[in-house]
Design a protein around this motif. Sequence first.
Motif, PDB file in Angstrom:
ATOM      1  N   LYS A 167       0.920  -0.823   0.471  1.00  0.00           N
ATOM      2  CA  LYS A 167      -0.087   0.186   0.108  1.00  0.00           C
ATOM      3  C   LYS A 167       0.787   0.868   0.055  1.00  0.00           C
ATOM      4  O   LYS A 167       0.305   2.091  -0.625  1.00  0.00           O
ATOM      5  CB  LYS A 167      -0.858   0.356   1.154  1.00  0.00           C
ATOM      6  CG  LYS A 167      -2.155  -0.669   1.342  1.00  0.00           C
ATOM      7  CD  LYS A 167      -3.219  -0.972   0.574  1.00  0.00           C
ATOM      8  CE  LYS A 167      -4.206  -2.042   0.095  1.00  0.00           C
ATOM      9  NZ  LYS A 167      -5.170  -1.973  -1.153  1.00  0.00           N
ATOM     10  N   ASN A 170       2.857   2.528  -3.583  1.00  0.00           N
ATOM     11  CA  ASN A 170       1.090   3.778  -4.284  1.00  0.00           C
ATOM     12  C   ASN A 170       2.078   4.968  -4.088  1.00  0.00           C
ATOM     13  O   ASN A 170       1.866   5.815  -3.319  1.00  0.00           O
ATOM     14  CB  ASN A 170      -0.016   3.351  -4.057  1.00  0.00           C
ATOM     15  CG  ASN A 170      -0.516   3.664  -4.962  1.00  0.00           C
ATOM     16  OD1 ASN A 170      -0.380   4.770  -5.276  1.00  0.00           O
ATOM     17  ND2 ASN A 170      -2.057   3.654  -5.173  1.00  0.00           N
ATOM     18  N   LEU A 172      -0.007   7.998  -5.719  1.00  0.00           N
ATOM     19  CA  LEU A 172      -1.032   8.553  -5.013  1.00  0.00           C
ATOM     20  C   LEU A 172      -0.738   9.412  -3.593  1.00  0.00           C
ATOM     21  O   LEU A 172      -0.335   9.797  -3.138  1.00  0.00           O
ATOM     22  CB  LEU A 172      -2.127   8.398  -5.613  1.00  0.00           C
ATOM     23  CG  LEU A 172      -2.940   9.228  -5.248  1.00  0.00           C
ATOM     24  CD1 LEU A 172      -2.625  10.264  -5.956  1.00  0.00           C
ATOM     25  CD2 LEU A 172      -4.261   8.683  -5.782  1.00  0.00           C
ATOM     26  N   LEU A 173      -0.272   8.165  -2.627  1.00  0.00           N
ATOM     27  CA  LEU A 173      -0.423   7.893  -1.654  1.00  0.00           C
ATOM     28  C   LEU A 173       1.123   9.272  -1.007  1.00  0.00           C
ATOM     29  O   LEU A 173       0.557   9.434   0.120  1.00  0.00           O
ATOM     30  CB  LEU A 173      -0.310   6.974  -0.753  1.00  0.00           C
ATOM     31  CG  LEU A 173      -1.633   6.209  -0.433  1.00  0.00           C
ATOM     32  CD1 LEU A 173      -1.159   4.869   0.295  1.00  0.00           C
ATOM     33  CD2 LEU A 173      -2.227   7.063   0.313  1.00  0.00           C
ATOM     34  N   ALA A 297      -5.553   3.553   4.460  1.00  0.00           N
ATOM     35  CA  ALA A 297      -5.216   4.160   3.485  1.00  0.00           C
ATOM     36  C   ALA A 297      -5.693   3.750   2.341  1.00  0.00           C
ATOM     37  O   ALA A 297      -5.452   5.240   0.885  1.00  0.00           O
ATOM     38  CB  ALA A 297      -3.721   2.786   3.237  1.00  0.00           C
ATOM     39  N   ASP A 298      -6.212   3.273   2.239  1.00  0.00           N
ATOM     40  CA  ASP A 298      -7.458   2.700   0.934  1.00  0.00           C
ATOM     41  C   ASP A 298      -8.363   4.349   1.029  1.00  0.00           C
ATOM     42  O   ASP A 298      -8.546   5.417  -0.253  1.00  0.00           O
ATOM     43  CB  ASP A 298      -8.129   2.109   0.626  1.00  0.00           C
ATOM     44  CG  ASP A 298      -7.193   0.209  -0.082  1.00  0.00           C
ATOM     45  OD1 ASP A 298      -7.046   0.998  -0.207  1.00  0.00           O
ATOM     46  OD2 ASP A 298      -8.187  -1.070   0.453  1.00  0.00           O
ATOM     47  N   GLN A 301      -6.547   7.737   0.240  1.00  0.00           N
ATOM     48  CA  GLN A 301      -6.295   7.554  -1.538  1.00  0.00           C
ATOM     49  C   GLN A 301      -7.087   7.763  -2.300  1.00  0.00           C
ATOM     50  O   GLN A 301      -7.512   8.331  -3.730  1.00  0.00           O
ATOM     51  CB  GLN A 301      -5.138   5.911  -2.138  1.00  0.00           C
ATOM     52  CG  GLN A 301      -5.614   5.503  -3.840  1.00  0.00           C
ATOM     53  CD  GLN A 301      -5.120   4.294  -4.110  1.00  0.00           C
ATOM     54  OE1 GLN A 301      -4.246   3.641  -3.035  1.00  0.00           O
ATOM     55  NE2 GLN A 301      -5.655   3.502  -4.728  1.00  0.00           N
ATOM     56  N   GLU A 302      -8.879   6.885  -2.181  1.00  0.00           N
ATOM     57  CA  GLU A 302      -9.544   7.384  -2.423  1.00  0.00           C
ATOM     58  C   GLU A 302      -9.831   8.390  -2.014  1.00  0.00           C
ATOM     59  O   GLU A 302     -10.258   9.492  -3.565  1.00  0.00           O
ATOM     60  CB  GLU A 302     -11.391   7.022  -1.694  1.00  0.00           C
ATOM     61  CG  GLU A 302     -10.733   5.299  -2.982  1.00  0.00           C
ATOM     62  CD  GLU A 302     -11.949   4.821  -1.960  1.00  0.00           C
ATOM     63  OE1 GLU A 302     -12.954   5.151  -0.596  1.00  0.00           O
ATOM     64  OE2 GLU A 302     -11.993   3.031  -1.245  1.00  0.00           O
ATOM     65  N   LEU A 304      -7.831  10.942  -1.760  1.00  0.00           N
ATOM     66  CA  LEU A 304      -6.483  12.093  -2.944  1.00  0.00           C
ATOM     67  C   LEU A 304      -7.427  12.302  -4.391  1.00  0.00           C
ATOM     68  O   LEU A 304      -7.038  13.178  -5.157  1.00  0.00           O
ATOM     69  CB  LEU A 304      -5.328  11.200  -2.744  1.00  0.00           C
ATOM     70  CG  LEU A 304      -4.280  11.583  -1.474  1.00  0.00           C
ATOM     71  CD1 LEU A 304      -3.656  10.682  -0.775  1.00  0.00           C
ATOM     72  CD2 LEU A 304      -4.154  13.229  -1.411  1.00  0.00           C
ATOM     73  N   GLN A 305      -7.684  10.822  -5.064  1.00  0.00           N
ATOM     74  CA  GLN A 305      -8.154  10.745  -6.219  1.00  0.00           C
ATOM     75  C   GLN A 305      -9.007  11.771  -6.947  1.00  0.00           C
ATOM     76  O   GLN A 305      -9.055  12.180  -7.805  1.00  0.00           O
ATOM     77  CB  GLN A 305      -9.051   9.316  -6.738  1.00  0.00           C
ATOM     78  CG  GLN A 305      -8.102   7.701  -6.676  1.00  0.00           C
ATOM     79  CD  GLN A 305      -8.275   7.128  -6.285  1.00  0.00           C
ATOM     80  OE1 GLN A 305      -9.764   6.438  -6.231  1.00  0.00           O
ATOM     81  NE2 GLN A 305      -7.711   5.656  -6.866  1.00  0.00           N
TER      82      GLN A 305
END
Length: 309
Positions: A167, A170, A172-173, A297-298, A301-302, A304-305
């Motif tokens: 994770k 990634n 993006l994180l 963390a997901d 990420q969601e 940040l998307q």
Amino acid sequence: MASLLDSVDQRTQLVGENRLEILMFRLHGRQLFAINVFKVQEVVRLPKLTLIPQRHPHMCGVITLRGKTIPVIDLAQAIGMRPLLHNENSTVIVTEYNRSIQAFLIGSVERIVNLNWENIQPPPRTAGRQHYLTAITNVDDSIVEIIDVEKVLAEIVPMNTKISAEKLSNPLLAKARGREVLIIDDSMVALHQLTDALGQLGMIVHKATDGLKGLQQLQLWADQGVVLTDKLLMVVTDAEMPEMDGYRLTTEIRHDPRLRDLYVVMHTSLSGSFNAAMVEKVGCDNFLSKFQPDRLADVVQERLQRDEV
């Protein structure tokens, strides 16, 4: 004892109204303790207890109930009191926390009481068992101590707070580093878990210990002219808290033009489709069961998307 829990459908109407019901019980003596009824699956006489080798000192053993093997925890011993004696007449409260089922050995069950979260207060600093309390309240002129079950369980089965390397890799994180987040929870264990996990992402963490304090902090920033959606990547809030629960907090956020566009995540040990429905009803952006560092963390990420669109 089963009749205590017959009105679950009626109790679901309390959530979102800043109300709750607590199941009161005793361990030793006259002191009253309680937990939220929504965490309780049933209250039964202690079935046949099976001892297991190398068990935790606070565990009495395991029982088989409705085809499931369930650990039994001596709740008195777990919060620093002397162990309870147990026999076929003993009582256990079967609960669900953080996607696991466990039974707590208690002394005796009292009753269920319907309360307003505004009447639930943080424990005083002088409370002898403050370390194991999330709140206190007063019922019929008696102090009721609400137990921090998350802390009890974390001491028996320590929770992993590490985000997996997969994770963290990634790209993006990496954009979460330096971003700010407000976390709101009345459990010190939950605040520590979130702070540890978010720290691995390089995030700056602000904390509040109940929904009212969280709302007041947001309003203070707004009064100072801070654009909250620029300052905070998200708000992560527990559902059950003294003075103002997470559902009411989210409703208040959505009703304030200065706050309403904040990304709000409900983070709770309550699980199931009911919680998902309540999250949608009050307008949360995401839902997270405690405690899942990779899923946290997901969620980051969601969020940040959204900025990538």
